[in-house]
Design a protein around this motif. Structure first.
Motif, PDB file in Angstrom:
ATOM      1  N   PHE A 212      50.941 -48.110 -16.304  1.00  0.00           N
ATOM      2  CA  PHE A 212      49.833 -47.304 -15.797  1.00  0.00           C
ATOM      3  C   PHE A 212      50.150 -46.750 -14.411  1.00  0.00           C
ATOM      4  O   PHE A 212      49.887 -45.579 -14.111  1.00  0.00           O
ATOM      5  N   LYS A 213      50.704 -47.589 -13.547  1.00  0.00           N
ATOM      6  CA  LYS A 213      50.971 -47.138 -12.166  1.00  0.00           C
ATOM      7  C   LYS A 213      52.019 -46.022 -12.154  1.00  0.00           C
ATOM      8  O   LYS A 213      51.930 -45.104 -11.343  1.00  0.00           O
ATOM      9  N   THR A 214      52.995 -46.108 -13.047  1.00  0.00           N
ATOM     10  CA  THR A 214      53.994 -45.030 -13.141  1.00  0.00           C
ATOM     11  C   THR A 214      53.333 -43.742 -13.605  1.00  0.00           C
ATOM     12  O   THR A 214      53.593 -42.658 -13.055  1.00  0.00           O
ATOM     13  N   PHE A 215      52.459 -43.851 -14.612  1.00  0.00           N
ATOM     14  CA  PHE A 215      51.743 -42.669 -15.099  1.00  0.00           C
ATOM     15  C   PHE A 215      50.874 -42.091 -13.980  1.00  0.00           C
ATOM     16  O   PHE A 215      50.798 -40.877 -13.792  1.00  0.00           O
ATOM     17  N   HIS A 216      50.236 -42.954 -13.239  1.00  0.00           N
ATOM     18  CA  HIS A 216      49.360 -42.523 -12.148  1.00  0.00           C
ATOM     19  C   HIS A 216      50.134 -41.708 -11.109  1.00  0.00           C
ATOM     20  O   HIS A 216      49.661 -40.668 -10.631  1.00  0.00           O
ATOM     21  N   LYS A 217      51.348 -42.156 -10.777  1.00  0.00           N
ATOM     22  CA  LYS A 217      52.151 -41.434  -9.776  1.00  0.00           C
ATOM     23  C   LYS A 217      52.421 -39.998 -10.205  1.00  0.00           C
ATOM     24  O   LYS A 217      52.458 -39.092  -9.376  1.00  0.00           O
ATOM     25  N   GLY A 218      52.580 -39.791 -11.503  1.00  0.00           N
ATOM     26  CA  GLY A 218      52.884 -38.459 -12.000  1.00  0.00           C
ATOM     27  C   GLY A 218      51.665 -37.616 -12.324  1.00  0.00           C
ATOM     28  O   GLY A 218      51.812 -36.430 -12.630  1.00  0.00           O
ATOM     29  N   HIS A 219      50.494 -38.215 -12.289  1.00  0.00           N
ATOM     30  CA  HIS A 219      49.274 -37.486 -12.678  1.00  0.00           C
ATOM     31  C   HIS A 219      48.113 -37.833 -11.752  1.00  0.00           C
ATOM     32  O   HIS A 219      46.995 -38.099 -12.199  1.00  0.00           O
ATOM     33  N   LYS A 220      48.382 -37.814 -10.451  1.00  0.00           N
ATOM     34  CA  LYS A 220      47.355 -38.243  -9.487  1.00  0.00           C
ATOM     35  C   LYS A 220      46.099 -37.396  -9.560  1.00  0.00           C
ATOM     36  O   LYS A 220      44.982 -37.909  -9.465  1.00  0.00           O
ATOM     37  N   GLU A 221      46.273 -36.083  -9.685  1.00  0.00           N
ATOM     38  CA  GLU A 221      45.092 -35.217  -9.677  1.00  0.00           C
ATOM     39  C   GLU A 221      44.167 -35.539 -10.841  1.00  0.00           C
ATOM     40  O   GLU A 221      42.952 -35.638 -10.676  1.00  0.00           O
ATOM     41  N   LEU A 222      44.755 -35.707 -12.025  1.00  0.00           N
ATOM     42  CA  LEU A 222      43.937 -36.040 -13.199  1.00  0.00           C
ATOM     43  C   LEU A 222      43.277 -37.409 -13.037  1.00  0.00           C
ATOM     44  O   LEU A 222      42.052 -37.542 -13.212  1.00  0.00           O
ATOM     45  N   ILE A 223      44.049 -38.411 -12.698  1.00  0.00           N
ATOM     46  CA  ILE A 223      43.517 -39.781 -12.650  1.00  0.00           C
ATOM     47  C   ILE A 223      42.498 -39.955 -11.531  1.00  0.00           C
ATOM     48  O   ILE A 223      41.471 -40.624 -11.688  1.00  0.00           O
ATOM     49  N   ASP A 224      42.738 -39.362 -10.381  1.00  0.00           N
ATOM     50  CA  ASP A 224      41.863 -39.604  -9.228  1.00  0.00           C
ATOM     51  C   ASP A 224      40.598 -38.740  -9.235  1.00  0.00           C
ATOM     52  O   ASP A 224      39.561 -39.167  -8.729  1.00  0.00           O
ATOM     53  N   ASN A 225      40.690 -37.539  -9.795  1.00  0.00           N
ATOM     54  CA  ASN A 225      39.561 -36.611  -9.661  1.00  0.00           C
ATOM     55  C   ASN A 225      38.737 -36.456 -10.927  1.00  0.00           C
ATOM     56  O   ASN A 225      37.686 -35.819 -10.901  1.00  0.00           O
ATOM     57  N   PHE A 226      39.185 -37.023 -12.022  1.00  0.00           N
ATOM     58  CA  PHE A 226      38.480 -36.879 -13.294  1.00  0.00           C
ATOM     59  C   PHE A 226      37.179 -37.690 -13.264  1.00  0.00           C
ATOM     60  O   PHE A 226      37.198 -38.908 -13.128  1.00  0.00           O
ATOM     61  N   SER A 227      36.044 -37.028 -13.342  1.00  0.00           N
ATOM     62  CA  SER A 227      34.739 -37.684 -13.390  1.00  0.00           C
ATOM     63  C   SER A 227      34.562 -38.688 -12.245  1.00  0.00           C
ATOM     64  O   SER A 227      34.200 -39.838 -12.466  1.00  0.00           O
ATOM     65  N   LYS A 228      34.777 -38.217 -11.056  1.00  0.00           N
ATOM     66  CA  LYS A 228      34.643 -39.059  -9.868  1.00  0.00           C
ATOM     67  C   LYS A 228      33.279 -38.818  -9.227  1.00  0.00           C
ATOM     68  O   LYS A 228      32.930 -37.674  -8.934  1.00  0.00           O
ATOM     69  N   PHE A 229      32.504 -39.861  -9.059  1.00  0.00           N
ATOM     70  CA  PHE A 229      31.194 -39.707  -8.406  1.00  0.00           C
ATOM     71  C   PHE A 229      30.785 -41.040  -7.782  1.00  0.00           C
ATOM     72  O   PHE A 229      31.167 -42.114  -8.263  1.00  0.00           O
ATOM     73  N   PRO A 230      30.033 -41.001  -6.685  1.00  0.00           N
ATOM     74  CA  PRO A 230      29.651 -42.243  -6.007  1.00  0.00           C
ATOM     75  C   PRO A 230      28.616 -43.029  -6.799  1.00  0.00           C
ATOM     76  O   PRO A 230      27.778 -42.449  -7.502  1.00  0.00           O
ATOM     77  N   SER A 231      28.668 -44.352  -6.696  1.00  0.00           N
ATOM     78  CA  SER A 231      27.683 -45.191  -7.384  1.00  0.00           C
ATOM     79  C   SER A 231      27.636 -46.563  -6.739  1.00  0.00           C
ATOM     80  O   SER A 231      28.506 -46.931  -5.955  1.00  0.00           O
TER      81      SER A 231
END
Length: 483
Positions: A212-231
């Motif tokens: 997962f962490k390797t995938f995250h490094k290559g797809h930060k924009e998708l993983i970090d910004n997809f459906s992000k909202f405070p709660s």
């Protein structure tokens, strides 16, 4: 012309649900809803039954996480038979239940990540649905698919050894457990042929995190910004702030990390949590009473647990927890796709806990049950794989259940899942002339991150309103009935 998009059924989740998205003539998303369209009614089904049947009856709610319901009910009945509120069992009774619980966590998280979530990561959200599934994973990434199957099998064998059966076991009883762990069973898990032993499960859980962490490094924009909202976030924690999936006190924090529920006794949960009913879903909407329906909603599950706890009491998972918390500079993590990251850290924690417990001689003791002064009412709380699970029972003078209230994990995540759906639909569909398969799958990806169990979540009966709307071929409303 306004349009209505229906995604039905929502795929690769447990149970049946649908999503409706309304778009106006200018292409703006005006309304999104996750509808839960199946119905169970367990809170009424078990009324009148002898209380000691509850741990076996309620686990029929679900074939994926029956252990969670089994244990939550048993914990509530511990109170009723006078065995205390979570700390009164014999060492053998408590540790056998914990081993059962971590086996459940391990198999459930492995099932979700490898078989339900990984197709979106391996093939992409826009990939052909014909390959974006577990069969596609098996064909293109055979080693990963086999690993997922064997990790689930190991967890299921732990459940069988502690509960008697892999699904719908009978191990936990009011006040304790009905069997201990034999030396032969222990050795089969610690010294079993490769890969079915505890050391390999820890190694594979670490490997899944690295993937997962390797995938995250290559797809930060998708993983970090997809459906992000405070709660806000809610979970059990141990009294010293450690992650504890079996027992503890209730803690909630807001989006800035401030405590809004400060380590309270869950026997008194009705003072702090209320439930709202809305006319278009069978699933209720829980909220913190003192903050009200509008502001009191919260997230539960892996992401919430890593946000609310202070540390994880196993060494490898603790190292991963420190990396996870450092990523947001110690602030609560509100990124929807980081549920997967948190879930894999918990998978590693569960593997470590299983290995640690298997070395504990208390598992082989013969003092299995504690009984004390009978009570009329009890609450059982546990962290299920999908989040905080409440079971509350009251009995009458004939030892029959006269009241039951269940707030299941997916119900606690109802408002966040609806917000996640709206967030993705608004960002991906607004102003578009054509709604693609990829866009609709993106909506489902947001729901899947929560690993919902829609079957478990639909059990209200009585005053639940029902509304049925009928649309013609031009999507115009021609009739609506409600009751």
């Amino acid at each position: 012309m306004s349009r209505k998009i229906t995604i039905e059924p929502v795929t690769r989740v447990e149970g049946h649900g649908k999503v409706t998205i309304h778009i106006d003539h200018e292409g703006n998303v005006t309304q999104t809803r996750l509808h839960i369209v199946e119905f169970r009614g367990f809170e009424r089904f078990i009324q009148g039954r002898p209380y000691w049947e509850a741990p076996v009856l309620v686990e029929r709610l679900c074939g994926i996480c029956p252990v969670s319901h089994h244990l939550a009910a048993a914990k509530a009945l511990d109170v009723i038979v006078g065995a205390g509120t979570g700390e009164g069992l014999t060492p053998t009774g408590e540790k056998m239940r914990r081993l059962m619980h971590y086996g459940q966590f391990f198999q459930s998280h492995a099932l979700h990540f490898f078989h339900l979530a990984s197709p979106d990561l391996l093939f992409g959200i826009d990939a052909d649905p014909a390959i974006r599934n577990v069969i596609g994973v098996a064909l293109k990434h055979k080693d990963l698919a086999v690993q997922g199957v064997l990790m689930r099998k190991f967890g299921q064998e732990i459940i069988k050894a502690t509960a008697g059966k892999k699904i719908h076991g009978t191990g936990a009883i009011p006040g304790g457990i009905n069997k201990n762990l034999s030396i032969e069973e222990r050795d089969s898990f610690l010294k079993g042929p490769d890969p079915l032993n505890a050391d390999k499960m820890v190694e594979w859980a670490s490997g899944a995190l690295d993937f997962f962490k390797t995938f995250h490094k290559g797809h930060k924009e998708l993983i970090d910004n997809f459906s992000k909202f405070p709660s806000s976030h809610l979970s059990l924690v141990r009294k010293d702030g450690a992650m504890d999936l079996y027992h503890g006190v209730l803690r909630a924090i807001d989006s800035q990390g401030r405590k809004i529920l400060n380590d309270v006794d869950y026997q008194e949960y009705t003072q702090y949590i209320n439930e709202e009913v809305r006319p278009w879903s069978y699933m209720k909407f829980p909220y913190l009473t003192h903050l009200g329906e509008t502001d009191g909603w919260y997230r539960v599950g892996p992401l919430a647990r890593l946000n609310t706890c202070d540390f994880i009491p196993t060494p490898l998972a603790q190292k991963e927890f420190e990396l996870f918390r450092a990523y947001t500079n110690g602030k609560p993590n509100n990124m929807c796709m980081h549920y997967h990251w948190a879930r894999l850290i918990e998978t590693l924690h569960a593997a470590e806990m299983i290995r640690q417990l298997l070395h504990d001689p208390d598992l082989h003791g013969n003092n299995l049950v504690t009984i004390g002064k009978k009570q009329k009412e009890g609450v059982g709380l546990i962290e299920a794989p999908r989040g905080t699970l409440f079971h509350h029972y009251r009995i009458n003078d004939n030892d029959q259940i006269e009241m039951a209230n269940l707030i299941v994990s997916t119900t606690n995540n109802n408002e966040p899942m609806n917000r996640a759906v709206n967030c993705v639909a608004t960002s991906m569909m607004t102003g578009k002339k054509e709604i693609t398969e990829g866009m609709m799958n993106a909506v489902e990806v947001a729901i899947r991150a929560y690993d919902p169990c829609l079957s478990c979540a639909t059990h209200a009966l009585g005053n639940m309103p029902l509304e049925i709307s009928l649309y013609d071929q031009n999507n115009s409303l021609i009739d609506r009935k409600s009751k």
